[in-house]
Write a protein that holds these residues in place. Sequence first.
Motif, PDB file in Angstrom:
ATOM      1  N   ASN A  37      18.636  -6.478 -23.953  1.00  0.00           N
ATOM      2  CA  ASN A  37      17.215  -6.163 -23.984  1.00  0.00           C
ATOM      3  C   ASN A  37      16.680  -5.863 -22.591  1.00  0.00           C
ATOM      4  O   ASN A  37      15.674  -5.189 -22.442  1.00  0.00           O
ATOM      5  N   GLU A  40      17.027  -2.210 -22.261  1.00  0.00           N
ATOM      6  CA  GLU A  40      15.988  -1.559 -23.052  1.00  0.00           C
ATOM      7  C   GLU A  40      14.637  -1.688 -22.362  1.00  0.00           C
ATOM      8  O   GLU A  40      13.839  -0.749 -22.369  1.00  0.00           O
ATOM      9  N   ASN A  41      14.393  -2.836 -21.759  1.00  0.00           N
ATOM     10  CA  ASN A  41      13.143  -3.053 -21.028  1.00  0.00           C
ATOM     11  C   ASN A  41      13.022  -2.080 -19.867  1.00  0.00           C
ATOM     12  O   ASN A  41      11.960  -1.497 -19.625  1.00  0.00           O
ATOM     13  N   TRP A  42      14.103  -1.874 -19.140  1.00  0.00           N
ATOM     14  CA  TRP A  42      14.093  -0.967 -17.991  1.00  0.00           C
ATOM     15  C   TRP A  42      13.787   0.468 -18.432  1.00  0.00           C
ATOM     16  O   TRP A  42      12.956   1.153 -17.855  1.00  0.00           O
ATOM     17  N   PHE A  43      14.457   0.923 -19.484  1.00  0.00           N
ATOM     18  CA  PHE A  43      14.196   2.275 -19.971  1.00  0.00           C
ATOM     19  C   PHE A  43      12.779   2.402 -20.528  1.00  0.00           C
ATOM     20  O   PHE A  43      12.157   3.466 -20.415  1.00  0.00           O
ATOM     21  N   SER A  44      12.276   1.344 -21.117  1.00  0.00           N
ATOM     22  CA  SER A  44      10.896   1.353 -21.599  1.00  0.00           C
ATOM     23  C   SER A  44       9.917   1.523 -20.441  1.00  0.00           C
ATOM     24  O   SER A  44       8.938   2.272 -20.535  1.00  0.00           O
ATOM     25  N   ARG A  45      10.182   0.837 -19.337  1.00  0.00           N
ATOM     26  CA  ARG A  45       9.331   0.986 -18.149  1.00  0.00           C
ATOM     27  C   ARG A  45       9.357   2.414 -17.617  1.00  0.00           C
ATOM     28  O   ARG A  45       8.329   2.979 -17.271  1.00  0.00           O
ATOM     29  N   GLN A  47      10.060   5.118 -19.283  1.00  0.00           N
ATOM     30  CA  GLN A  47       9.341   5.960 -20.246  1.00  0.00           C
ATOM     31  C   GLN A  47       7.837   5.831 -20.062  1.00  0.00           C
ATOM     32  O   GLN A  47       7.123   6.823 -19.976  1.00  0.00           O
ATOM     33  N   ARG A  48       7.361   4.607 -19.981  1.00  0.00           N
ATOM     34  CA  ARG A  48       5.923   4.341 -19.886  1.00  0.00           C
ATOM     35  C   ARG A  48       5.348   4.764 -18.542  1.00  0.00           C
ATOM     36  O   ARG A  48       4.290   5.399 -18.487  1.00  0.00           O
TER      37      ARG A  48
END
Length: 97
Positions: A37, A40-45, A47-48
């Motif tokens: 996770n 996933e958190n890093w890629f979410s950052r 993206q955002r």
Amino acid sequence: MICDNVSSHKTQRVVDFLTAHRNVRLHFTPTYSSWLNQVENWFSRIQRDVIARGVFTSVKDLDRKLMRYIREHNQNPKPIKWKYDDPSRRIRQVPSQ
């Protein structure tokens, strides 16, 4: 190919891909492998903070802005602090019998 245990998306595409690439093997992560996770958190950052807010004139421009974001992040890195929003979902030790 490493797959988490989230429900499958686009199942037919996966089947088609595996049929075309017989040397690919699927490896499913255990449901308790929360270390993934963090990725996933890093890629979410990214993206955002970069992609969703950005205007890019070319792929090279996107690459340049992503690398700037990564360099700035790496100047003052901080570990992810995990917290439970719902304490009832925490893993509990099984009582011995």
